[in-house]
Design a protein around this motif. Structure first.
Motif, PDB file in Angstrom:
ATOM      1  N   SER A 194       0.865  -1.193   0.000  1.00 45.41           N
ATOM      2  CA  SER A 194       0.000   0.000   0.000  1.00 45.41           C
ATOM      3  C   SER A 194       0.895   1.234   0.000  1.00 45.41           C
ATOM      4  O   SER A 194       2.005   1.203   0.544  1.00 45.41           O
ATOM      5  CB  SER A 194      -0.939   0.006   1.207  1.00 45.41           C
ATOM      6  OG  SER A 194      -0.243   0.371   2.379  1.00 45.41           O
ATOM      7  N   ALA A 195       0.410   2.300  -0.624  1.00 39.21           N
ATOM      8  CA  ALA A 195       1.243   3.503  -0.739  1.00 39.21           C
ATOM      9  C   ALA A 195       0.376   4.754  -0.840  1.00 39.21           C
ATOM     10  O   ALA A 195      -0.801   4.688  -1.205  1.00 39.21           O
ATOM     11  CB  ALA A 195       2.127   3.402  -1.986  1.00 39.21           C
ATOM     12  N   GLY A 196       1.008   5.871  -0.522  1.00 47.58           N
ATOM     13  CA  GLY A 196       0.347   7.161  -0.710  1.00 47.58           C
ATOM     14  C   GLY A 196      -0.598   7.516   0.435  1.00 47.58           C
ATOM     15  O   GLY A 196      -0.722   6.786   1.415  1.00 47.58           O
ATOM     16  N   PRO A 197      -1.262   8.654   0.283  1.00 44.80           N
ATOM     17  CA  PRO A 197      -2.194   9.089   1.326  1.00 44.80           C
ATOM     18  C   PRO A 197      -3.586   8.519   1.056  1.00 44.80           C
ATOM     19  O   PRO A 197      -3.803   7.855   0.040  1.00 44.80           O
ATOM     20  CB  PRO A 197      -2.226  10.604   1.115  1.00 44.80           C
ATOM     21  CG  PRO A 197      -2.079  10.746  -0.377  1.00 44.80           C
ATOM     22  CD  PRO A 197      -1.195   9.599  -0.832  1.00 44.80           C
ATOM     23  N   THR A 198      -4.524   8.759   1.962  1.00 39.62           N
ATOM     24  CA  THR A 198      -5.939   8.581   1.612  1.00 39.62           C
ATOM     25  C   THR A 198      -6.599   9.956   1.718  1.00 39.62           C
ATOM     26  O   THR A 198      -6.105  10.839   2.420  1.00 39.62           O
ATOM     27  CB  THR A 198      -6.665   7.580   2.534  1.00 39.62           C
ATOM     28  OG1 THR A 198      -6.681   8.109   3.868  1.00 39.62           O
ATOM     29  CG2 THR A 198      -5.999   6.220   2.524  1.00 39.62           C
ATOM     30  N   SER A 235      -2.805   2.013  -4.265  1.00 35.35           N
ATOM     31  CA  SER A 235      -2.300   3.377  -4.113  1.00 35.35           C
ATOM     32  C   SER A 235      -3.410   4.379  -3.856  1.00 35.35           C
ATOM     33  O   SER A 235      -4.427   4.398  -4.552  1.00 35.35           O
ATOM     34  CB  SER A 235      -1.539   3.774  -5.385  1.00 35.35           C
ATOM     35  OG  SER A 235      -1.170   5.130  -5.306  1.00 35.35           O
ATOM     36  N   GLY A 236      -3.168   5.242  -2.863  1.00 34.68           N
ATOM     37  CA  GLY A 236      -4.016   6.409  -2.667  1.00 34.68           C
ATOM     38  C   GLY A 236      -3.676   7.436  -3.741  1.00 34.68           C
ATOM     39  O   GLY A 236      -2.824   7.180  -4.600  1.00 34.68           O
ATOM     40  N   ASP A 250      -6.027   1.758  -7.833  1.00 34.71           N
ATOM     41  CA  ASP A 250      -6.169   3.090  -7.245  1.00 34.71           C
ATOM     42  C   ASP A 250      -7.359   3.148  -6.302  1.00 34.71           C
ATOM     43  O   ASP A 250      -8.439   2.650  -6.631  1.00 34.71           O
ATOM     44  CB  ASP A 250      -6.356   4.131  -8.359  1.00 34.71           C
ATOM     45  CG  ASP A 250      -5.039   4.446  -9.038  1.00 34.71           C
ATOM     46  OD1 ASP A 250      -4.026   4.572  -8.329  1.00 34.71           O
ATOM     47  OD2 ASP A 250      -5.020   4.555 -10.276  1.00 34.71           O
ATOM     48  N   VAL A 251      -7.148   3.761  -5.145  1.00 33.35           N
ATOM     49  CA  VAL A 251      -8.233   3.967  -4.188  1.00 33.35           C
ATOM     50  C   VAL A 251      -8.151   5.401  -3.692  1.00 33.35           C
ATOM     51  O   VAL A 251      -7.135   6.076  -3.898  1.00 33.35           O
ATOM     52  CB  VAL A 251      -8.119   2.996  -2.985  1.00 33.35           C
ATOM     53  CG1 VAL A 251      -8.244   1.540  -3.420  1.00 33.35           C
ATOM     54  CG2 VAL A 251      -6.807   3.196  -2.223  1.00 33.35           C
ATOM     55  N   MET A 257      -9.225   1.503   0.659  1.00 31.10           N
ATOM     56  CA  MET A 257      -7.897   0.880   0.765  1.00 31.10           C
ATOM     57  C   MET A 257      -8.002  -0.426   1.548  1.00 31.10           C
ATOM     58  O   MET A 257      -7.414  -1.446   1.167  1.00 31.10           O
ATOM     59  CB  MET A 257      -6.906   1.840   1.423  1.00 31.10           C
ATOM     60  CG  MET A 257      -5.484   1.343   1.324  1.00 31.10           C
ATOM     61  SD  MET A 257      -4.282   2.586   1.791  1.00 31.10           S
ATOM     62  CE  MET A 257      -3.938   3.397   0.253  1.00 31.10           C
ATOM     63  N   LEU A 258      -8.794  -0.400   2.601  1.00 25.74           N
ATOM     64  CA  LEU A 258      -9.002  -1.619   3.395  1.00 25.74           C
ATOM     65  C   LEU A 258      -9.632  -2.717   2.533  1.00 25.74           C
ATOM     66  O   LEU A 258      -9.156  -3.860   2.505  1.00 25.74           O
ATOM     67  CB  LEU A 258      -9.916  -1.304   4.592  1.00 25.74           C
ATOM     68  CG  LEU A 258     -10.438  -2.514   5.362  1.00 25.74           C
ATOM     69  CD1 LEU A 258      -9.308  -3.220   6.099  1.00 25.74           C
ATOM     70  CD2 LEU A 258     -11.524  -2.116   6.353  1.00 25.74           C
ATOM     71  N   ASP A 259     -10.715  -2.367   1.824  1.00 22.42           N
ATOM     72  CA  ASP A 259     -11.419  -3.374   1.015  1.00 22.42           C
ATOM     73  C   ASP A 259     -10.487  -3.974  -0.037  1.00 22.42           C
ATOM     74  O   ASP A 259     -10.483  -5.186  -0.259  1.00 22.42           O
ATOM     75  CB  ASP A 259     -12.640  -2.746   0.315  1.00 22.42           C
ATOM     76  CG  ASP A 259     -13.694  -2.300   1.330  1.00 22.42           C
ATOM     77  OD1 ASP A 259     -13.637  -2.788   2.478  1.00 22.42           O
ATOM     78  OD2 ASP A 259     -14.541  -1.458   0.976  1.00 22.42           O
ATOM     79  N   THR A 260      -9.696  -3.115  -0.687  1.00 24.84           N
ATOM     80  CA  THR A 260      -8.825  -3.602  -1.767  1.00 24.84           C
ATOM     81  C   THR A 260      -7.675  -4.431  -1.197  1.00 24.84           C
ATOM     82  O   THR A 260      -7.345  -5.493  -1.728  1.00 24.84           O
ATOM     83  CB  THR A 260      -8.300  -2.410  -2.603  1.00 24.84           C
ATOM     84  OG1 THR A 260      -9.413  -1.592  -2.924  1.00 24.84           O
ATOM     85  CG2 THR A 260      -7.626  -2.855  -3.870  1.00 24.84           C
ATOM     86  N   CYS A 261      -7.073  -3.964  -0.095  1.00 22.09           N
ATOM     87  CA  CYS A 261      -5.964  -4.744   0.505  1.00 22.09           C
ATOM     88  C   CYS A 261      -6.495  -6.093   0.977  1.00 22.09           C
ATOM     89  O   CYS A 261      -5.835  -7.125   0.783  1.00 22.09           O
ATOM     90  CB  CYS A 261      -5.357  -3.984   1.680  1.00 22.09           C
ATOM     91  SG  CYS A 261      -4.357  -2.585   1.166  1.00 22.09           S
ATOM     92  N   ASN A 262      -7.668  -6.075   1.555  1.00 20.91           N
ATOM     93  CA  ASN A 262      -8.252  -7.318   2.077  1.00 20.91           C
ATOM     94  C   ASN A 262      -8.446  -8.346   0.954  1.00 20.91           C
ATOM     95  O   ASN A 262      -8.253  -9.535   1.148  1.00 20.91           O
ATOM     96  CB  ASN A 262      -9.584  -6.980   2.748  1.00 20.91           C
ATOM     97  CG  ASN A 262     -10.040  -8.099   3.648  1.00 20.91           C
ATOM     98  OD1 ASN A 262      -9.223  -8.908   4.092  1.00 20.91           O
ATOM     99  ND2 ASN A 262     -11.328  -8.181   3.884  1.00 20.91           N
TER     100      ASN A 262
END
Ligand code: CTP
Length: 404
Positions: A194-198, A235-236, A250-251, A257-262
């Motif tokens: 995971s990278a970047g901000p949200t 990535s945020g 991209d999120v 980000m949680l849903d995609t990482c999960n």
């Protein structure tokens, strides 16, 4: 192992980016690879077979049957002889046919009969690239074990700006070199970064965010891919180009980000969460833009789910989980507490007290703490070098857990 003496079959499709392949062929021939080019019928409208044949030092193939000499071009043999097949530029049309087993030209027939690893470097206009069917075809091809050299973002031939530009010849060459070098120690492993901000919406035009550039996470994704891992980068919002070969999702918000990482977590052996996720999000984002009426307003915030801790609870024995900690005071004890609480294997401590370390620059100074309490301090380095240090720690850990 170098690329010298390797047989590389290049399939060129009908895209304006085909001209870039002339430089790539020169680079490959200079590196003493043997290059055999197959052009799709449309490719010949963009570059001439004469140019390609001269540069590659081999006749260009395009048809099953050569009218000039009465010979049949045996696609099975071409695919068998190759050490690597590269399809570049890969158009939306050819990707679609590759994904569905279409076989209406010599290039596709060779792809279907290739026994060697296949790389493809897409090039197309922004909207074609974004279209769900293109993205779906790409995931099918990756599922077949083909490797994508992802397109860059930038100005496109149409005048639009966005992702879809063919990777540069030197980037493609680097991916090919990486394949033929022996440092692909993470081959067969999947990585999630995971990278970047949200950005957490306050109303349709405003958000809560932070200064994270995403550079550290992108550098980690790049090095893990170069070491042979299949990398998904969540990535945020950032302005960075996707590293070649990395699959990017991209999120915007912490929840996305949680849903995609999960979604990608269970399949991954290596998980590095370097995103600067917002800890709080507005409880009720306004549907309409907030008007400037009162002298002050209050925005009520609720805690986001800690993605790293959530994944830590589900960690399996095959997985290496790495988190980051950004601390301003009481650094080591705070980082160690985070490592334990989130059930991590390693935590990378970024100190805000060190000059040159932190969010937006190109350098970083980190300390890596292992879950057995071992602490390793590193010098101030470029983020790419820091990423290599983190990768080295991950490789060691994977070696240990797979030997158990
Ligand atoms: N992190 C996460 N999800 C969150 C918040 C943080 O996955 N909602 C991850 C980050 O990606 C990073 C690590 O947690 O790998 C640490 O982030 P940091 O902001 O330093 O710590 P927090 O746990 O948020 O604690 P605090 O802000 O209180 O220091």
């Amino acid at each position: 192992m170098s690329i010298q003496g390797k047989h590389i079959v290049i399939g060129i499709c009908g895209s304006i980016a085909a001209y870039k392949i002339t430089s790539l062929i020169r680079l490959l021939v200079k590196a003493e690879a043997s290059v055999q080019v197959i052009m799709s019928p449309d490719a010949k409208d963009f570059v001439t077979p004469l140019t390609i044949a001269t540069l590659s030092k081999n006749p260009v193939l395009s048809d099953y049957f050569e009218h000039s000499n009465g010979l049949w071009n045996n696609h099975v043999e071409l695919g068998l002889k190759a050490d690597l097949m590269l399809i570049a530029p890969a158009t939306a049309n050819t990707l679609s046919k590759m994904a569905s087993g279409g076989c209406d030209n010599l290039l596709l027939a060779t792809y279907l009969s290739a026994k060697c690893p296949v790389y493809f470097a897409p090039a197309m206009d922004l909207d074609m690239w974004k279209h769900p069917s293109t993205q779906h075809n790409i995931s099918i091809l990756q599922g077949y074990g083909n490797t994508m050299i992802a397109p860059n973002s930038g100005e496109l031939a149409s005048g639009l700006n966005g992702q879809g530009r063919l990777a540069e010849p030197d980037e493609i060459l680097q991916s090919i070199r990486d394949f033929f070098t022996d440092n692909r120690v993470l081959q067969g492993k999947k990585a999630l970064v995971s990278a970047g901000p949200t950005h957490e919406p306050i109303d349709p035009v405003r958000f809560i965010g932070n200064h994270s550039s995403g550079k550290m996470g992108f550098a980690i994704a790049e090095i893990l891919h170069r070491l042979g891992a299949e990398v998904t980068l969540v990535s945020g919002p950032t302005s960075l180009d996707t590293p070649p070969g990395v699959v990017r999702k991209d999120v915007t918000t912490a929840q996305q980000m949680l849903d995609t990482c999960n979604k990608y977590f269970d399949a991954a052996e290596i998980i590095v969460m370097s995103a600067a996720v917002a800890d709080y999000t507005p409880v009720n984002p306004e549907e309409q833009k907030i008007k400037k009426k009162s002298d002050s307003i209050e925005i009520s915030l609720k805690k986001t789910i800690d993605i790293l801790a959530f994944l830590g609870e589900r960690k399996a024995s095959k997985q290496t989980l790495v988190g980051f900690a950004l601390e301003t005071n009481n650094e080591l004890p705070n980082a160690l507490e985070k490592l334990k609480r989130k059930n991590l294997d390693y935590i990378v401590l970024n100190s805000m007290q060190d000059k040159g370390a932190g969010f937006s620059g190109d350098t970083n100074k980190v300390t890596i703490i292992a879950n057995d309490g071992q602490v390793q301090h590193y010098e101030l380095k470029s983020k790419k070098e820091v990423a290599a240090d983190i990768a080295a720690v991950i490789i060691k850990h994977q070696e240990i857990i797979t030997s158990l």
